[in-house]
Design a protein around this motif. Sequence first.
Motif, PDB file in Angstrom:
ATOM      1  N   PHE A 129      -4.966   4.788  14.167  1.00  0.00           N
ATOM      2  CA  PHE A 129      -4.359   3.855  13.408  1.00  0.00           C
ATOM      3  C   PHE A 129      -2.722   3.763  13.005  1.00  0.00           C
ATOM      4  CE2 PHE A 129      -8.448   5.854  11.716  1.00  0.00           C
ATOM      5  CZ  PHE A 129      -8.740   4.791  11.317  1.00  0.00           C
ATOM      6  N   SER A 130      -2.194   2.946  12.716  1.00  0.00           N
ATOM      7  CA  SER A 130      -0.733   2.711  12.881  1.00  0.00           C
ATOM      8  C   SER A 130       0.033   3.769  12.125  1.00  0.00           C
ATOM      9  CB  SER A 130      -0.452   1.599  12.146  1.00  0.00           C
ATOM     10  OG  SER A 130      -0.434   1.437  10.879  1.00  0.00           O
ATOM     11  N   ALA A 131       1.198   4.214  12.302  1.00  0.00           N
ATOM     12  CA  ALA A 131       1.779   5.370  11.706  1.00  0.00           C
ATOM     13  C   ALA A 131       2.028   5.052  10.287  1.00  0.00           C
ATOM     14  CB  ALA A 131       3.290   5.535  12.391  1.00  0.00           C
ATOM     15  N   GLY A 132       2.071   3.724   9.950  1.00  0.00           N
ATOM     16  CA  GLY A 132       2.114   3.286   8.446  1.00  0.00           C
ATOM     17  C   GLY A 132       0.863   3.663   7.577  1.00  0.00           C
ATOM     18  N   LEU A 133      -0.122   3.501   8.247  1.00  0.00           N
ATOM     19  CA  LEU A 133      -1.229   4.023   7.522  1.00  0.00           C
ATOM     20  C   LEU A 133      -1.656   5.329   7.553  1.00  0.00           C
ATOM     21  CD1 LEU A 133      -4.036   3.202   5.798  1.00  0.00           C
ATOM     22  CD2 LEU A 133      -5.170   2.620   8.220  1.00  0.00           C
ATOM     23  N   TYR A 134      -1.558   6.047   8.776  1.00  0.00           N
ATOM     24  CA  TYR A 134      -1.846   7.401   8.997  1.00  0.00           C
ATOM     25  C   TYR A 134      -0.994   8.231   7.910  1.00  0.00           C
ATOM     26  CZ  TYR A 134      -2.758  11.761  10.936  1.00  0.00           C
ATOM     27  OH  TYR A 134      -2.816  13.000  11.317  1.00  0.00           O
ATOM     28  N   GLY A 135       0.107   7.852   7.757  1.00  0.00           N
ATOM     29  CA  GLY A 135       1.184   8.744   7.016  1.00  0.00           C
ATOM     30  C   GLY A 135       0.828   8.665   5.540  1.00  0.00           C
ATOM     31  N   LYS A 136      -0.140   7.564   5.226  1.00  0.00           N
ATOM     32  CA  LYS A 136      -0.343   7.373   3.841  1.00  0.00           C
ATOM     33  C   LYS A 136      -1.729   8.142   3.105  1.00  0.00           C
ATOM     34  CE  LYS A 136       2.378   3.098   3.735  1.00  0.00           C
ATOM     35  NZ  LYS A 136       2.194   1.853   3.541  1.00  0.00           N
ATOM     36  N   VAL A 137      -2.286   8.607   4.279  1.00  0.00           N
ATOM     37  CA  VAL A 137      -3.341   9.412   4.031  1.00  0.00           C
ATOM     38  C   VAL A 137      -3.257  10.547   3.095  1.00  0.00           C
ATOM     39  CG1 VAL A 137      -5.567  10.607   4.961  1.00  0.00           C
ATOM     40  CG2 VAL A 137      -4.758   8.200   5.978  1.00  0.00           C
ATOM     41  N   ARG A 138      -4.311  10.668   1.981  1.00  0.00           N
ATOM     42  CA  ARG A 138      -4.196  11.913   1.264  1.00  0.00           C
ATOM     43  C   ARG A 138      -5.659  12.498   1.145  1.00  0.00           C
ATOM     44  NH1 ARG A 138       0.110  10.798   2.628  1.00  0.00           N
ATOM     45  NH2 ARG A 138       2.083  10.748   1.266  1.00  0.00           N
ATOM     46  N   TYR A 139      -6.235  13.628   1.308  1.00  0.00           N
ATOM     47  CA  TYR A 139      -7.487  14.152   1.318  1.00  0.00           C
ATOM     48  C   TYR A 139      -7.515  14.497  -0.261  1.00  0.00           C
ATOM     49  CZ  TYR A 139      -8.050  14.028   6.186  1.00  0.00           C
ATOM     50  OH  TYR A 139      -8.005  13.689   7.652  1.00  0.00           O
ATOM     51  N   VAL A 140      -8.695  14.226  -0.968  1.00  0.00           N
ATOM     52  CA  VAL A 140      -9.203  14.879  -2.371  1.00  0.00           C
ATOM     53  C   VAL A 140     -10.407  15.437  -1.903  1.00  0.00           C
ATOM     54  CG1 VAL A 140      -9.479  14.105  -4.600  1.00  0.00           C
ATOM     55  CG2 VAL A 140      -8.045  12.667  -3.335  1.00  0.00           C
ATOM     56  N   SER A 141     -10.420  16.680  -1.962  1.00  0.00           N
ATOM     57  CA  SER A 141     -11.717  17.499  -1.879  1.00  0.00           C
ATOM     58  C   SER A 141     -12.582  17.299  -3.227  1.00  0.00           C
ATOM     59  CB  SER A 141     -11.268  18.795  -1.367  1.00  0.00           C
ATOM     60  OG  SER A 141     -10.664  19.734  -2.377  1.00  0.00           O
ATOM     61  N   ARG A 142     -11.786  17.596  -4.165  1.00  0.00           N
ATOM     62  CA  ARG A 142     -12.577  17.490  -5.605  1.00  0.00           C
ATOM     63  C   ARG A 142     -11.734  16.502  -6.568  1.00  0.00           C
ATOM     64  NH1 ARG A 142     -14.597  20.658  -2.776  1.00  0.00           N
ATOM     65  NH2 ARG A 142     -15.355  22.712  -3.021  1.00  0.00           N
ATOM     66  N   ASP A 177      -6.802  10.436   1.599  1.00  0.00           N
ATOM     67  CA  ASP A 177      -6.319  11.943   1.080  1.00  0.00           C
ATOM     68  C   ASP A 177      -5.894  11.816  -0.558  1.00  0.00           C
ATOM     69  OD1 ASP A 177      -3.255  12.904   1.285  1.00  0.00           O
ATOM     70  OD2 ASP A 177      -4.780  13.537  -0.032  1.00  0.00           O
ATOM     71  N   SER A 178      -5.408  13.207  -0.991  1.00  0.00           N
ATOM     72  CA  SER A 178      -4.816  13.669  -2.097  1.00  0.00           C
ATOM     73  C   SER A 178      -3.722  14.847  -1.970  1.00  0.00           C
ATOM     74  CB  SER A 178      -5.681  14.000  -3.312  1.00  0.00           C
ATOM     75  OG  SER A 178      -5.143  14.837  -4.273  1.00  0.00           O
ATOM     76  N   SER A 179      -2.573  14.661  -2.199  1.00  0.00           N
ATOM     77  CA  SER A 179      -1.379  15.596  -1.905  1.00  0.00           C
ATOM     78  C   SER A 179      -1.584  16.843  -2.787  1.00  0.00           C
ATOM     79  CB  SER A 179      -0.201  15.131  -1.944  1.00  0.00           C
ATOM     80  OG  SER A 179       0.036  14.635  -3.496  1.00  0.00           O
ATOM     81  N   ALA A 180      -2.210  16.509  -4.147  1.00  0.00           N
ATOM     82  CA  ALA A 180      -2.595  17.597  -4.791  1.00  0.00           C
ATOM     83  C   ALA A 180      -3.339  18.582  -4.379  1.00  0.00           C
ATOM     84  CB  ALA A 180      -3.073  17.008  -6.310  1.00  0.00           C
ATOM     85  N   SER A 181      -4.125  18.414  -3.486  1.00  0.00           N
ATOM     86  CA  SER A 181      -5.136  19.154  -2.899  1.00  0.00           C
ATOM     87  C   SER A 181      -4.484  19.855  -1.335  1.00  0.00           C
ATOM     88  CB  SER A 181      -6.612  18.271  -2.383  1.00  0.00           C
ATOM     89  OG  SER A 181      -6.040  17.536  -1.560  1.00  0.00           O
ATOM     90  N   MET A 182      -3.497  20.364  -1.922  1.00  0.00           N
ATOM     91  CA  MET A 182      -3.087  21.245  -0.856  1.00  0.00           C
ATOM     92  C   MET A 182      -4.073  22.471  -0.585  1.00  0.00           C
ATOM     93  SD  MET A 182      -0.277  20.237   0.477  1.00  0.00           S
ATOM     94  CE  MET A 182       1.185  19.212   0.058  1.00  0.00           C
ATOM     95  N   HIS A 183      -4.872  22.496  -1.361  1.00  0.00           N
ATOM     96  CA  HIS A 183      -6.238  23.353  -1.278  1.00  0.00           C
ATOM     97  C   HIS A 183      -7.194  22.867  -0.664  1.00  0.00           C
ATOM     98  CE1 HIS A 183      -4.181  24.263  -5.477  1.00  0.00           C
ATOM     99  NE2 HIS A 183      -4.426  25.475  -5.122  1.00  0.00           N
ATOM    100  N   SER A 184      -6.959  21.656  -0.247  1.00  0.00           N
ATOM    101  CA  SER A 184      -8.130  20.965   0.490  1.00  0.00           C
ATOM    102  C   SER A 184      -7.611  20.644   1.879  1.00  0.00           C
ATOM    103  CB  SER A 184      -8.382  19.602  -0.195  1.00  0.00           C
ATOM    104  OG  SER A 184      -7.471  18.764  -0.318  1.00  0.00           O
ATOM    105  N   LEU A 226       0.881  -1.274  -0.099  1.00  0.00           N
ATOM    106  CA  LEU A 226       0.181  -0.011  -0.032  1.00  0.00           C
ATOM    107  C   LEU A 226       0.986   1.240  -0.041  1.00  0.00           C
ATOM    108  CD1 LEU A 226      -2.770   1.413   0.257  1.00  0.00           C
ATOM    109  CD2 LEU A 226      -2.541   1.126   2.704  1.00  0.00           C
ATOM    110  N   GLN A 227       0.785   2.070  -1.024  1.00  0.00           N
ATOM    111  CA  GLN A 227       1.537   2.961  -1.212  1.00  0.00           C
ATOM    112  C   GLN A 227       0.998   4.620  -0.901  1.00  0.00           C
ATOM    113  OE1 GLN A 227       4.969   2.896  -2.838  1.00  0.00           O
ATOM    114  NE2 GLN A 227       4.316   0.762  -1.990  1.00  0.00           N
ATOM    115  N   ALA A 228      -0.498   4.635  -0.985  1.00  0.00           N
ATOM    116  CA  ALA A 228      -1.157   6.139  -0.783  1.00  0.00           C
ATOM    117  C   ALA A 228      -2.741   5.362  -0.545  1.00  0.00           C
ATOM    118  CB  ALA A 228      -0.972   7.038  -1.623  1.00  0.00           C
ATOM    119  N   PHE A 229      -3.246   6.253   0.220  1.00  0.00           N
ATOM    120  CA  PHE A 229      -4.867   5.775   0.495  1.00  0.00           C
ATOM    121  C   PHE A 229      -5.467   7.628   0.316  1.00  0.00           C
ATOM    122  CE2 PHE A 229      -8.762   5.060   1.961  1.00  0.00           C
ATOM    123  CZ  PHE A 229      -8.806   3.770   2.436  1.00  0.00           C
TER     124      PHE A 229
END
Length: 208
Positions: free
Chosen positions: A133-146, A196-203, A109-112
């Motif tokens: 959540f484990s650090a392994g999972l929590y650190g892979k979360v990326r929010y995608v607002s759109r 999440d989504s890293s692209a969504s720094m806006h999010s 699992l690379q990203a969620f």
Amino acid sequence: MDNLEERVSEEEILLEKLEPFKIQGRDKRGRRILRIIGKFFPARMMKGMGGGESAMMAYLEKRIFPELEGKPFVVVYVHTYVQRSDNFPGVAALRSVYEALPPSVRDGLQAFYFVHPGLHARLFLATLGRFLFSAGLYGKVRYVSRLEFLWEHMRRGEIQIPEFVHDHDEELEHRPLMDYGLESDHHRLYEAPVMDSSASMHSLWCIS
């Protein structure tokens, strides 16, 4: 025992029909995509029948894990219209599923990517996510607002997004205050913790 097996079988059939979990194509880095549609998850039925978690794990072990073992992959979790009473399985269930993943799957699992998380989910993860959540999972979360931010990571033709998600995305564009809980979306959504989504720094990725 026979009754439990029958219930598990019924629940597996329901999961086959609704397809809340589905592997679809690859992202822009060539990684497999596990798409999860929260609205299609029959949480209320599975909680009420008993053996629901067993049925879900059996389904994943048969249909999903074999295609992911030993391979890098990402999860796209679509939280649109998830309601606590109908299709949110609960924090404990989400955590237990992750912890039950075989190492050969979990390590890939690379990203969620958490699509349409809403303010409550962001705040929940920012305050309690590190403990639940484990650090392994929590650190892979990326929010995608759109969805536009999702396409910065996914190939459009590789993953199918239900029409109701597109409709909600368009509504958010016209009513941006819904993202911050300052305007109702008329669905009483339960903003569950998940990713999440890293692209969504806006999010508001910075919240976590």
